[in-house]
Scaffold this motif. Structure first.
Motif: not given
Length: 171
Positions: A10-26
């Motif tokens: 997960g990340g945010s551009r600023g903290n807090p700021g515009p944020a999103g996540y990513g996840s992968v199942v392998i």
């Protein structure tokens, strides 16, 4: 018994700021990517985004096989240590997210492992794609993602033989 690897970021551009996540199942046995998820979550802290990525990855793995064992790999030392029970969860925003993650699978089916950031590129790319989509006012779409392609290329490069090229006989 099936084993999955969940990589989340997960990340945010600023903290807090515009944020999103990513996840992968392998699939742990084959290395095949079974599922990708990413989402722009609005303004949030980096840690909230990391936890939301973890929850999404665990839920996706559970949907695939609730009896599977899951090895979670993340570059967030905080999330890995908190979910492993080695660090206390003090921040009020993290407690409900950690509880939600803990409810997806019985604790006996999940292990947590910290990995360096450069080994979490697939989930990182998904998180960035989600933030980019949110910036454009769009939702992330798996069909527009290049994260799996980049990961496959990196795996192929890592598996390629190294060292000097074979010698040709003189003649």
């Amino acid at each position: 018994m099936r084993e999955f690897i969940v990589e989340a970021d997960g990340g945010s551009r600023g903290n807090p700021g515009p944020a999103g996540y990513g996840s992968v199942v392998i699939d742990a046995a084959t290395g095949e990517t079974l599922m990708e998820a990413a989402e722009y979550i609005g303004v949030a802290t980096n840690n909230v985004a990391e936890y939301k990525g973890l929850v999404a990855g665990l839920k996706a793995a559970h949907d695939l096989d609730p009896a599977a064992t899951v090895r979670v790999r993340m570059d967030s030392k905080l999330v890995v240590e908190q979910m492993s029970g080695r660090w206390k969860i003090k921040h009020p925003d993290m407690k409900p997210l950690a509880a939600e993650a803990a409810r997806v699978f019985p604790s006996s089916q999940v292990t947590y492992e910290w990995i360096p950031r450069d080994r979490n590129k697939h989930a990182d790319r998904l998180a960035n794609e989600a933030m980019d989509a949110g910036k454009r006012g769009e939702q992330w779409s798996p069909s527009a993602s290049t994260a799996d392609l980049d990961t496959r290329a990196a795996r192929a490069a890592a598996e390629a033989p190294t060292g000097p090229p074979p010698r040709r006989p003189a003649g």
